[in-house]
Each structure stands twice: as structure tokens, then as C-alpha cells.
Design a protein around this motif. Structure first.
Motif, mmCIF file in Angstrom:
data_model
loop_
_atom_site.group_PDB
_atom_site.id
_atom_site.type_symbol
_atom_site.label_atom_id
_atom_site.label_comp_id
_atom_site.label_asym_id
_atom_site.label_seq_id
_atom_site.Cartn_x
_atom_site.Cartn_y
_atom_site.Cartn_z
ATOM 1 N N THR B 238 33.312 39.271 45.793
ATOM 2 C CA THR B 238 34.647 39.273 45.182
ATOM 3 C C THR B 238 34.548 38.806 43.745
ATOM 4 N N LYS B 240 37.131 37.794 40.533
ATOM 5 C CA LYS B 240 38.525 37.554 40.133
ATOM 6 C C LYS B 240 38.601 37.597 38.625
ATOM 7 N N TYR B 241 39.669 38.224 38.122
ATOM 8 C CA TYR B 241 39.825 38.327 36.675
ATOM 9 C C TYR B 241 41.182 37.783 36.262
ATOM 10 N N TYR B 290 29.931 48.779 39.222
ATOM 11 C CA TYR B 290 30.350 49.616 40.348
ATOM 12 C C TYR B 290 29.319 50.681 40.661
ATOM 13 N N GLU B 357 39.276 45.361 37.544
ATOM 14 C CA GLU B 357 39.422 45.616 38.983
ATOM 15 C C GLU B 357 39.892 47.054 39.211
#
Lengths: 290, 502
Positions: B238, B240-241, B290, B357
Motif C-alpha cells: 500500500t 499513501k499519498y 506499476y 494512485e
């Protein structure tokens, strides 16, 4: 909280400015009254004491500004160049106030108030960023230890450098004759030289520690404790330069002018690291910039 | 200066062989040479921070070469793109350390004796010494003060000599020896160390063997056969931004760890500052990006390629680029791929990502047909498509789940996965270097804050043991001696009867 912090920083600037003005008045009086007339020491002394009181007040306001900044970001205010600058200004003035208890350096107040004004002014106009949490790589207790040690070292380096600079100015004045009345109340060249040395001897282990703490942090964050990143390289150069200063003084017997110049060179490597590498440099420390 | 030089050359001509060596040794180990070498070391590091360095950023070096084609080869010849590995840089620090050893050996030898030395007889004349004063008081009381302040005391008839601060030299020696220890640690790191990187998709596993790495650089004495075959399963990643600044707030990778391939697994978490540790090896989470999952079919519907393809991030918002190569079709098919986690369009920049994201992910492809150039045996980057012998046949934009038919086949965008760049660093020297660092720190504290000082006390001949002469000598830190003398004077001046509670 962030707004409150900004207001406090602005207030600290105002109080530093007042302290600067008082110190300037004190200096001007003692320069003028030296021209043939008797020097009214009590009057200038009173003004200087008031100026010191203002610096103490400004320092406390600055501390409150730092604390509120930290609360608003939910971390210590050591995450970007704006925060380094305001914390650095606090370290610098506090180093002066602590040293003032032990040494007769009230005369340095003009430089200290001026330096704090410049630092805070640049910080709030050019370097300001909204308070925010940190990127993942900066989340480590070693960051706090490393940066705090580096900033305290910086404050003391600057103080030592101011004294070395004053030494060189006075040395020049004395070479061309006797000191004018303003300079007459300043300590002897010998004690300035000694004071610079003592400050640097005091701060050298702290700077060493700051580099070690940085290496520990780098090892945890990037996997290598030393990588010749520009920031690391310049921290090393500063360390080498101050080591050379201590060496030159203790073993080669360099005193006075030569030692003062070496001190200024070492100090400029620190400033270069802080300003140039943070803003224009590349490497892994760039997020410590703007 | 010139005269000295002339004298030196004459001296050199007169002495030869063994004495020449002795002369050079003495020159090298002199304080002045050490100081010059120290300053040189500082100066020599400067280009390393201004000119891009291969060890830090090889791409920047390439850019520099492109921008300055005439001077770059010359800079390269002077090792200016690799300053900290340059022979001249090594020469400076090796000479410095030899000079250091040459300085330390005689001093260590001297200190071995000096640490047990008793204070020597006081001088005949006190009056010219530091802080001389006369005071009423008796010798026993003075000795009591000296003992309390841990002075080493030696009695002579009618006088005593006391000395303190023997540990200053210890600190000094410790500081310099620790620098050697740090150097040994650094040498161990680079000789016996290893670093490697691998891009691993979420859901896949990493087994620590040489083939698992995308690139691996072992130290000269590191044995690739002795790698501990631990296994890490990347269960869940995970990131988080910050929704306003787009900055990464936190990365978290949940893993299952096996110390060896057949060991029992245990759960673990890797974060940016929290690597996994296997002995002297640590596994870091270095970067993320990705991979896209695609399926390529030929015109008859047979699957010719399927799987995750890692793409490289191009900007902080993880616009990712790479290549999908399908050599199993004839002629070969390749795609220049661009994955955009949150698509935004702009007339100038075209399509770009506005957030790291995947809020509105799209895969943009340019399909090429022709010779992929993979049979020539030349190593190829898996992220780049060599389109020099190919022809573009389609431009495609797809959302997850969509398919596209190009003339000779079809491609389906099945989805995407995060990958993480795992960095493994084996560093057997870091503990030594750290230990050296802390010893150096303690040494520096001792060397700078302990002061060697002597105090001499003599009975005044005419006072029947009631009056003393006191003086001192400091080799460093005169203030410390002055403070001691003041304190001793106060102690002696306080009447013996009143001073019971001291």
C-alpha cells in the motif's frame, strides 16, 4: 496552529528588529562619544542591556513559533529549509545568550540580532512552505537527532565565525593604529581568538555526532551509511576544515589571524552546504530543500 | 621558503638509501604534512559534489557528456566523474592515513610509559609560573583538596607536585585510532559487501539468489555462492499519498519471510525506513511503480503473451513507461506502453497523470510490427522497444478490462499491479565503521575537554608550615587551571576548623 506560528515568527522578527536598533544606537553612541568627549559608559550599557532583554524576548517568541509550527505539522519543525532556517536562527541566538552568561560578548548583539533578522526574513519571504507531514524517507527518530545536532552545530559555528570576523576587523584596526572608542570596549584580540577556539572545540564533537547520526539514518533509509552525496560531501569538507583548524591551533601553533581565516573558510563550507546544496544541489538530500 | 627548499634538495643529495627513506618518512609523518594532506582531502572532495558522479547518478553523467562533448573526455581521464574512487583521491587519503599511523606509533609507545609517570619535581622558582599565589594554610589540607579533585600527587621534601588530565592524550590517541577503524570498516564494506536490486510485483516472491536480481554488484571478495537463500513473498503493498501535494506519505509492504526456502514462514512488514534484516544483509523498499497485466492473442485467438509487464515511473505522479514485446508472433509485435494512473489531458503536454494512485487509470499503447531485434544476441533493455526495423500499426488507448483488435491480433488490458524495487545490501563493515565513529566521538570529547595541568605547592621556609606557595602550569585550557587554583585558594583560606563540612 500554522497561522499562529506565522504570526509568532513575524512578531519575533519585529522584536529582533527593535533589538537590532537598540544595539545600533548603542554602537553609534559609543562611536560618537569617543570623538574627544568622555564616553558615558552607563548610558550605552543600559541600552545594550535592554537590547539583550529584547533578544531574550524575541528568542522566546521564536521558540513559541517553532512549537506551534511543530504542533501544526504534528512533528518536530525540522523538515524543510524554511523550518531549518527558523530553527537555525533560534539555535544561533540561543547559543549567543548562553555564551553571554559566561563570556563578555554583549557587543556581539548587533551581529546576532542582524543575523537572526536576515535569516528569519529570508525564511519567511523566500523559503516559506505550508506546514505538512513528511515524505516517508524523512520519518525516523534519527532525522530529528541528526538535523537537531546539525542545526545546533550551525548556530555555534556561526557564532564562532562572527567572532573570528570581528577578530580580523579589530586586528586590522590595531595594525593601523589604536582602536577607536567603539572598538575599545571589545575584548582583546587574544581573548577573541581564545573564544573562537573554545566554541569550535565545543562544537566539533557535536558536528561529528551529527554526521554519525546522519550516517545511521542514511543506512536505515537508503541502505548505505555513506555515499558521497553532495550534502554528505560538504558535511565531510566542513568536518575536515574544522579538524584542520583544531590541528593547526593545537599542534602547529597557528593563532590569531591565520587561525581566524581558517575558521572563516571552514564556516563558509558550512554555509555553502546549507545554501547551495539545499537549493541548487542534486542528490538524496534535495527534499531537505525548499 | 625558497631557501628551505634549496636546503632540502641539498640534504636529499647528501643522504641516500636508508637515510633517504628515513627522511621521507619523517617528512610524511610531520604535523605540517598531515595538516596539508587533511586540507587537500577536503579540497579534493569538492569536484565530487559539483560534477555529476557515476556512483550516484550515471544518467546525469551521460547528460553531462552530451552537453559538454569536448571537455568531458578530459574530465573523465582525470577521474572527475568518479572522484571518490580516483587514484589521486585514494593517494591523498592513503598518504594521510600512513602519516597518521606514523604519528601515532611513537606517541602510543610514549603514552604506554607516560600514563604511569609520577609528577616531576616542582621548579625552583615559582613566582614566574601561572597563577602564583601565597596563602596561609597547611599542606595536609592542600593534599586533601588535590585528592578530592583526583590529582596525582607526588611528595618531595617541603613541596608537592600534582598532575591531572592524563586521559587527554588517551582521548587524542583514541580519536585518531578510531579514524583508522572507520577506514577499516569502509574497506570491509566495499570488499566483502554486495548490493543488488530487483523489481518484484505484488503477489510474487523473491528468493535471494544471484539470478533473482535485475542488477547485482558484489564487492571484490564477496562470494556469490555463499548467499543465504531466504525467501520473501510480497503479499500486499500500500502506498499513501497526500491528496494536496501528491507527495508520498507512507509505503507499506506486507511480506511472508522464510529464512531459507524450506523454512517456516513468518509475517513481516517493510517500510521505507524499516528494512528487513538477515545478518549483515538488509532488504530495503526503494521505489514503487506499476506493472500492467496484458494478454496478447494472434489473429486466430491463440495467446502469444500474457502476464505482468513492469513499467518505469517517469514523474512523481507515476506516469509509467515501458515496452511489451511479443517475439512469438511472426512478424514480431511490440508495444510502446504508457500507463497513466489518473489520466488528465492537456493540449500541450498531451496525456499525463495528475495523481500517483490509480483513480482513473488508462493504458496508452503504440503497436509496432516488424523485427524486434531480439535474436541478435545483443542485450536489450526490457523497458525499451527498438523500433528501427519496425512499422507502427496502431495507437491504442484502453481502460482496464478493455480489448483492442489490431490487424494481426488483439490485446486485452486485464489490469495493473504495483511493483516494488527491492534493494538488498550486504554490508559487513558498517558495524565496525559505526563503532569507530562512536569511539572517535568519545576520543574527541576527551581530547578537547580534558586538560593536562600541574599544580605545585611549597611550604614557605619562614612560616613554620603555616604558609604555602602555590603555582601551576597548563599545557592546554588555562581557564581550567585558573579555576582549580581559585578553588584551591578558597579551600585553603577557609579556616581549617570551619571547613569540616566541606
Amino acid at each position: 496552529m500554522g497561522f499562529l506560528s506565522n504570526d509568532l515568527i513575524y512578531s519575533a522578527i519585529v522584536v529582533f528588529a527593535l533589538a537590532f536598533i537598540l544595539h545600533a544606537i548603542e554602537t553609534a553612541w559609543s562611536v560618537r562619544s569617543g570623538e574627544g568627549r568622555n564616553l558615558d559608559r552607563s548610558r550605552t550599557e543600559r541600552v545594550a542591556r535592554n537590547a539583550t532583554g529584547l533578544i531574550v524576548l524575541a528568542d522566546l517568541i521564536l521558540l513559541a513559533g517553532l512549537i506551534t509550527r511543530g504542533l501544526s505539522a504534528e512533528r518536530l519543525p525540522l523538515g524543510n529549509m524554511y523550518e531549518f532556517s527558523i530553527t537555525g536562527a533560534f539555535a544561533f541566538t540561543t547559543a549567543y545568550l548562553v555564551a553571554l552568561k559566561k563570556f563578555q560578548i554583549r557587543w556581539l548583539g548587533l551581529f546576532v540580532a542582524g543575523g537572526a533578522l536576515l535569516t528569519l526574513g529570508t525564511a519567511i519571504t523566500l523559503l516559506y512552505v505550508e506546514s505538512a507531514p513528511l515524505v516517508p524517507a524523512l520519518k525516523s527518530p534519527w532525522l530529528v537527532i541528526h538535523v537537531a545536532a546539525a542545526i545546533i552545530s550551525g548556530g555555534i559555528f556561526l557564532l564562532a565565525n562572527s567572532i573570528a570576523a570581528v577578530y580580523l576587523i579589530l586586528e586590522k584596526i590595531e595594525r593601523n593604529g589604536t582602536r577607536g572608542s567603539w572598538a575599545a570596549r571589545l575584548p582583546s584580540l587574544d581573548s577573541l581568538d581564545q573564544l573562537t577556539y573554545r566554541l569550535i572545540a565545543l562544537v566539533f564533537p557535536l558536528w561529528t555526532f551529527s554526521i554519525i547520526a546522519g550516517a545511521i539514518w542514511a543506512e536505515a533509509a537508503w541502505g548505505r551509511y555513506w555515499g558521497w552525496d553532495p550534502k554528505e560531501t560538504w558535511a565531510f569538507i566542513t568536518w575536515v576544515a574544522y579538524a584542520a583548524y583544531l590541528h593547526a591551533r593545537v599542534t602547529a601553533g597557528w593563532k590569531g589571524k591565520k587561525a581566524a581565516w581558517l575558521c572563516l573558510i571552514a564556516g563558509s563550507t558550512f554555509l555553502f552546504n546549507y545554501i547551495y546544496v539545499n537549493i541548487w544541489g542534486t542528490g538524496k538530500h534535495t527534499y531537505s530543500g525548499l | 621558503m625558497a631557501k628551505i627548499e634549496k636546503d632540502r634538495t641539498r640534504e636529499l643529495r647528501e643522504i641516500g638509501g636508508y637515510s633517504l627513506l628515513r627522511y621521507l618518512w619523517r617528512l610524511l609523518t610531520s604535523m605540517r604534512t598531515a595538516l596539508i594532506l587533511l586540507l587537500l582531502l577536503g579540497l579534493a572532495s569538492i569536484p565530487g559534489s559539483i560534477i555529476p558522479q557515476r556512483t550516484q547518478n550515471p544518467f546525469q553523467v551521460q547528460d553531462f557528456f552530451a552537453a559538454n562533448p569536448t571537455i568531458s573526455p578530459w574530465l573523465d581521464r582525470l577521474y572527475l566523474f568518479d572522484v571518490f574512487g580516483a587514484p589521486w583521491f585514494s593517494a591523498i587519503y592513503i598518504l594521510l592515513f600512513i602519516s597518521l599511523i606514523g604519528c601515532l606509533l611513537p606517541r602510543l609507545n610514549h603514552y604506554r610509559v607516560a600514563i604511569f609517570e609520577r609528577p616531576t619535581r616542582p621548579p625552583q622558582i615559582f613566582e614566574s609560573s601561572e597563577g602564583f599565589f601565597e596563602v596561609d594554610g597547611d599542606m595536609d589540607r592542600a593534599i586533601r583538596w588535590l585528592e578530592k579533585n583526583r590529582y596525582r600527587i607526588e611528595r618531595f621534601d617541603g613541596s608537592i607536585s600534582a598532575e591531572k588530565g592524563y586521559l587527554k592524550e588517551f582521548g587524542n590517541l583514541l580519536f585518531h585510532l578510531s579514524l583508522l577503524l572507520i577506514l577499516i570498516g569502509i574497506a570491509m564494506s566495499s570488499l566483502f559487501g554486495m548490493r543488488g536490486e530487483a523489481i518484484v510485483n505484488e503477489g510474487e516472491r523473491f528468493i535471494n539468489t544471484p539470478v533473482a536480481y535485475d542488477n547485482i554488484s558484489p564487492g571484490r571478495l564477496y562470494s556469490l555462492d555463499s548467499m543465504q537463500p531466504y525467501r520473501i513473498d510480497l503479499d500486499d503493498f500500500t502506498a499513501k499519498y497526500n491528496p494536496i501535494t501528491n507527495q508520498a506519505l507512507d509505503y507499506e509492504l506486507k511480506v511472508k519471510i522464510r529464512e531459507s526456502t524450506d523454512a517456516k514462514p513468518r509475517e513481516g512488514v517493510i517500510r521505507v525506513n524499516k528494512p528487513l534484516t538477515f545478518g549483515a544483509s538488509r532488504v530495503f523498499l526503494q521505489a514503487t511503480g506499476y506493472s500492467v497485466l496484458v494478454t496478447v492473442r494472434d489473429s486466430s485467438g491463440v495467446v502469444t503473451f500474457q502476464g505482468p509487464v513492469p513499467l518505469l515511473p517517469q514523474d512523481p505522479n507515476l506516469t509509467s513507461a515501458g515496452a511489451i514485446k511479443v517475439p512469438d508472433m511472426d512478424p514480431g509485435i511490440g508495444f510502446v506502453a504508457s500507463f497513466i494512473p489518473t489520466i488528465e489531458r492537456d493540449p500541450v503536454r498531451g496525456a499525463f497523470s495528475s495523481f500517483p494512485e490509480p483513480l482513473d487509470p488508462q493504458l496508452l499503447l503504440a503497436a509496432w510490427q516488424g523485427d524486434l531485434g531480439m535474436d541478435e544476441g545483443k542485450p536489450q533493455s526490457i523497458y525499451r522497444l527498438d523500433t528501427s526495423k519496425m512499422e507502427r500499426i496502431a495507437l491504442i488507448s484502453m481502460k482496464p478490462g478493455e480489448s483492442f483488435d489490431f490487424k494481426v491480433g488483439s490485446i486485452t488490458f486485464d489490469g495493473y499491479l504495483p511493483w516494488v524495487n527491492i534493494q538488498v545490501i550486504h554490508d559487513p563493515g558498517k558495524r565496525t565503521a559505526l563503532f569507530g565513529g562512536f569511539l572517535a566521538l568519545f576520543g574527541a570529547l576527551g581530547m578537547l575537554f580534558i586538560h593536562r595541568r600541574k599544580i605545585w605547592i611549597r611550604l614557605r621556609g619562614d612560616s613554620q608550615g603555616k604558609s604555602l606557595e602555590v603555582a601551576g602550569l597548563a599545557t592546554s585550557g588555562e581557564e581550567k587551571l585558573r579555576e582549580d587554583l581559585v578553588s584551591l585558594k578558597e579551600f585553603l583560606s577557609a579556616r581549617a576548623g570551619e571547613g569540616k563540612g566541606e
